[in-house]
Design a protein around this motif. Structure first.
Motif, PDB file in Angstrom:
ATOM      1  N   LEU A 356      33.581  40.693  34.712  1.00 64.34           N
ATOM      2  CA  LEU A 356      34.672  39.713  34.828  1.00 64.34           C
ATOM      3  C   LEU A 356      35.799  40.035  33.863  1.00 64.34           C
ATOM      4  O   LEU A 356      36.981  39.959  34.215  1.00 64.34           O
ATOM      5  CB  LEU A 356      34.122  38.316  34.547  1.00 64.34           C
ATOM      6  N   ALA A 357      35.444  40.372  32.629  1.00 58.16           N
ATOM      7  CA  ALA A 357      36.478  40.697  31.639  1.00 58.16           C
ATOM      8  C   ALA A 357      37.253  41.930  32.041  1.00 58.16           C
ATOM      9  O   ALA A 357      38.485  41.993  31.889  1.00 58.16           O
ATOM     10  CB  ALA A 357      35.828  40.884  30.270  1.00 58.16           C
ATOM     11  N   SER A 358      36.566  42.945  32.549  1.00 59.39           N
ATOM     12  CA  SER A 358      37.240  44.179  32.990  1.00 59.39           C
ATOM     13  C   SER A 358      38.195  43.908  34.144  1.00 59.39           C
ATOM     14  O   SER A 358      39.338  44.402  34.171  1.00 59.39           O
ATOM     15  CB  SER A 358      36.209  45.214  33.394  1.00 59.39           C
ATOM     16  N   ALA A 359      37.739  43.084  35.118  1.00 55.21           N
ATOM     17  CA  ALA A 359      38.612  42.767  36.240  1.00 55.21           C
ATOM     18  C   ALA A 359      39.806  41.939  35.792  1.00 55.21           C
ATOM     19  O   ALA A 359      40.932  42.141  36.288  1.00 55.21           O
ATOM     20  CB  ALA A 359      37.799  42.001  37.294  1.00 55.21           C
ATOM     21  N   PHE A 360      39.604  41.033  34.839  1.00 60.39           N
ATOM     22  CA  PHE A 360      40.708  40.207  34.359  1.00 60.39           C
ATOM     23  C   PHE A 360      41.741  41.039  33.591  1.00 60.39           C
ATOM     24  O   PHE A 360      42.953  40.873  33.756  1.00 60.39           O
ATOM     25  CB  PHE A 360      40.154  39.098  33.460  1.00 60.39           C
ATOM     26  N   LEU A 361      41.273  41.968  32.774  1.00 59.92           N
ATOM     27  CA  LEU A 361      42.189  42.780  31.981  1.00 59.92           C
ATOM     28  C   LEU A 361      42.934  43.814  32.818  1.00 59.92           C
ATOM     29  O   LEU A 361      44.041  44.231  32.449  1.00 59.92           O
ATOM     30  CB  LEU A 361      41.417  43.485  30.852  1.00 59.92           C
ATOM     31  N   SER A 362      42.337  44.205  33.936  1.00 62.14           N
ATOM     32  CA  SER A 362      42.982  45.210  34.773  1.00 62.14           C
ATOM     33  C   SER A 362      44.068  44.638  35.664  1.00 62.14           C
ATOM     34  O   SER A 362      44.825  45.388  36.281  1.00 62.14           O
ATOM     35  CB  SER A 362      41.932  45.900  35.649  1.00 62.14           C
ATOM     36  N   GLU A 363      44.126  43.321  35.775  1.00 65.47           N
ATOM     37  CA  GLU A 363      45.154  42.699  36.604  1.00 65.47           C
ATOM     38  C   GLU A 363      46.516  42.716  35.916  1.00 65.47           C
ATOM     39  O   GLU A 363      46.626  42.654  34.720  1.00 65.47           O
ATOM     40  CB  GLU A 363      44.752  41.256  36.932  1.00 65.47           C
TER      41      GLU A 363
END
Length: 363
Positions: A356-363
């Motif tokens: 979740l953190a990786s997907a949030f930061l990649s946005e």
């Protein structure tokens, strides 16, 4: 139901109905949340035993009943017998220390504990001493009815929770595979969700079975220690009921922070009171405290618990913190809710949060 993908209005109706049903079930379960959590604890603690018996007994109902009897029945017997023994010990202390006024006030209960029957109660009802059952009913019928109603209400509440706990435990043991299959189909065999819940399920079983094993280890060590102390004591037994006290000490290991001290410290203080008020030697209380602290309290806590915690994917320190904070935050049922929350939180942090953190930061 593919119509969910075609018409949002129908989907909204179904979701609303599901929310109403879930709210009704949740409200009913929240009223008895302690009973539910205790049943879950017993389910995970006894699931291995059920699986072992199920391999030899080809009848799920019989296997579930036998499992429950092997676990729940001894607990009920220990609690009931503890109450009787406690009253007998209190009677002996009051009789030997000159506290006759307190003894006379508690005489109805102490008499039943000493005699173990209701003969004296029956004799009191049938005696011709001016307080026959007729006169009692005439003089205090309203108060008698009020007391009986309060006692009956309390007994009914306890029996209702006990029946609910046993029922939940029975169906969890017998039909857990059906629940697991239904959920797997409902999430369309999603690998991420299924693996997450399987890991949580495995660790909950390890944690709760480990706690039950610590209870067993502590009980055996305490029983051996106190029986040995009684054999070495020349002036009579130091611990009047060593096996019963050992069972209570084992159960006490489940209590966070305090642990088995909630059992052996009051008993040691009781021995000190006997030494002061009677001719009981003081060394008995000292020896009891020393052995309880160095042997009974140390071995299960540092060795057995550490060995069992190594089998779990959750750090034992976090589990102990869950026990402690859960009890402080939620009351007695936090003793079971705390470890469940900790196990869910650990697996969420390891398996879900990074993605979740990786997907949030990649946005």
């Amino acid at each position: 139901m593919c119509a969910f993908h075609e018409w949002d209005g129908r989907r909204t109706v179904w979701i609303g109905l599901g929310v109403v049903i879930a709210a009704a079930i949740g409200l009913a379960l929240f009223t008895y949340v302690g009973t539910l959590l205790f049943a879950i604890f017993l389910y995970y603690a006894t699931r291995s035993l059920y699986g072992l018996l199920d391999r030899h007994v080809d009848h799920p109902n019989v296997t579930a009943v036998v499992t429950i009897l092997l676990v729940v029945l001894p607990m009920v017997v220990v609690v009931g017998y503890t109450g009787i023994v406690a009253l007998r010990e209190l009677d002996q202390v009051l009789a030997s220390s000159g506290l006759e006024s307190y003894r006379s006030a508690l005489d109805p209960y102490l008499t039943m504990a000493r005699e173990g029957n209701v003969d004296r109660f029956r004799a009191a009802l049938t005696s011709d001493t001016g307080r026959s059952i007729t006169s009692v009913l005439r003089q205090g019928l309203p108060s008698v009815i009020e007391r009986l109603s309060s006692v009956a209400g309390f007994v009914f509440a306890v029996l209702a929770r006990f029946f609910l706990m046993v029922t939940l435990l029975f169906y969890l043991l017998r039909d857990d595979w059906k629940l697991r299959r239904w959920f797997t189909r409902s999430v369309d065999h999603d690998e991420e969700i299924v693996s997450f819940l399987e890991a949580v399920d495995d660790d909950l079983e390890t944690v709760f079975v480990g706690n039950l094993a610590v209870v067993g280890v502590a009980t055996v060590i305490a029983a051996g220690t106190y029986v040995g102390l009684n054999l070495l004591a020349s002036g009579g037994p130091v611990v009047g009921t060593p096996v019963l006290l050992a069972f209570l000490i084992g159960i006490g290991t489940l209590i966070p922070a305090v642990g088995m001290k909630i059992v052996y410290v009051p008993y040691g203080l009781y021995l000190l009171v006997l030494a002061v008020a009677t001719s009981t030697p003081l060394w008995q209380a000292i020896a009891f405290f020393a052995l309880s602290f160095t042997v009974v309290d140390t071995v299960p806590d540092f060795f057995a618990r550490s060995f069992l915690s190594s089998r779990s994917g959750v750090h034992m320190g976090l589990v102990l913190l869950g026990y402690f904070l859960g009890t402080l935050a939620f009351g007695w049922y936090g003793l079971f809710l705390g470890p469940i929350v900790v196990v869910f939180a650990v697996h969420f942090a390891h398996e879900v949060f990074p993605a979740l953190a990786s997907a949030f930061l990649s946005e």
